[in-house]
Design an enzyme around this catalytic site. Structure first.
Site, mmCIF file in Angstrom:
data_model
loop_
_atom_site.group_PDB
_atom_site.id
_atom_site.type_symbol
_atom_site.label_atom_id
_atom_site.label_comp_id
_atom_site.label_asym_id
_atom_site.label_seq_id
_atom_site.Cartn_x
_atom_site.Cartn_y
_atom_site.Cartn_z
ATOM 1 N N ILE A 18 0.815 -1.214 0.000
ATOM 2 C CA ILE A 18 0.000 0.000 0.000
ATOM 3 C C ILE A 18 0.854 1.273 0.000
ATOM 4 O O ILE A 18 0.420 2.305 -0.486
ATOM 5 C CB ILE A 18 -1.007 -0.015 1.172
ATOM 6 C CG1 ILE A 18 -2.142 0.995 0.913
ATOM 7 C CG2 ILE A 18 -0.317 0.232 2.515
ATOM 8 C CD1 ILE A 18 -3.343 0.826 1.832
ATOM 9 N N GLY A 39 3.492 -3.936 11.113
ATOM 10 C CA GLY A 39 2.622 -4.180 9.964
ATOM 11 C C GLY A 39 2.473 -2.964 9.063
ATOM 12 O O GLY A 39 3.421 -2.232 8.798
ATOM 13 N N ASP A 41 0.939 -0.155 9.588
ATOM 14 C CA ASP A 41 1.206 1.085 10.312
ATOM 15 C C ASP A 41 2.695 1.414 10.303
ATOM 16 O O ASP A 41 3.102 2.533 9.978
ATOM 17 C CB ASP A 41 0.684 0.938 11.746
ATOM 18 C CG ASP A 41 0.577 2.248 12.498
ATOM 19 O OD1 ASP A 41 0.580 3.319 11.872
ATOM 20 O OD2 ASP A 41 0.460 2.183 13.740
#
Length: 184
Positions: A18, A39, A41
């Site tokens: 992402i 992860g 974040d």
């Protein structure tokens, strides 16, 4: 990749990272302290740089963080997106603690905030399916139902033309690809 159309909005399932996505808004699966983490974040904060954390700290000063199911927006720092919406998913505790409602609200509140900001495109990760332990198949159904339900309400303020669901792992990608048509 797989895509469905709901009104003027295309909803696509993609595999990948992402942080490499280019568009208006990426959604971060944040923790309630908005202090970065592991992860998605951690990746967003690492790639996006310190400006994101500075804005998260400002939000913490104003409102003490972000409760589960809610969303806040910051700049995207060095990322290709223009903004980041940080939303806090539920930690899976067996399903009896309102996790389903909280997870659905993550998607709805993120879409609402993106619309308020005038976004035309948004990318979501698989919220709560990593270290928060939400079962992937259930999380997939909740996400798709919340996203498509929001779009089918045909809100006059909906400016979104593109929603990308970016799956980091193969299991999530396969679930979303298999189930997407059910929500068209």
């Amino acid at each position: 990749m797989k895509t469905i159309q709901i009104g003027r909005t295309s909803v696509s399932v993609l595999s990948g990272d992402i942080t490499a996505w280019s568009g208006d808004v990426i959604v971060n699966a944040a923790n309630s302290g908005l202090l970065g983490g592991a992860g998605v974040d951690g990746a967003i904060h690492t790639v996006g740089g310190p400006e994101i954390m500075e804005q998260c700290k400002d939000i913490r000063k104003l409102q003490g963080g972000c409760p589960p199911g809610h969303a806040v927006m910051t700049c995207a720092g060095l990322l290709k997106a223009k903004h980041i919406i940080h939303t806090v998913g539920p930690i899976w505790e067996g399903g009896g603690g309102g996790e389903e409602l909280t997870l659905a609200e993550c998607y709805r509140s993120s879409l609402q905030l993106a619309n308020e900001a005038g976004a035309r495109s948004i990318a979501f990760p698989n919220i709560s399916t990593g270290i928060y332990g939400y079962p992937k198949a259930s999380a997939c159904d909740i996400a798709l139902k919340a996203l498509t339900g929001y779009l089918k309400e045909d809100k006059p303020d909906n400016r979104l033309e593109k929603i990308d669901l970016i799956c980091f792992d193969a299991e999530n990608a396969e679930l979303y690809i298999q189930r997407l048509d059910q929500y068209a």
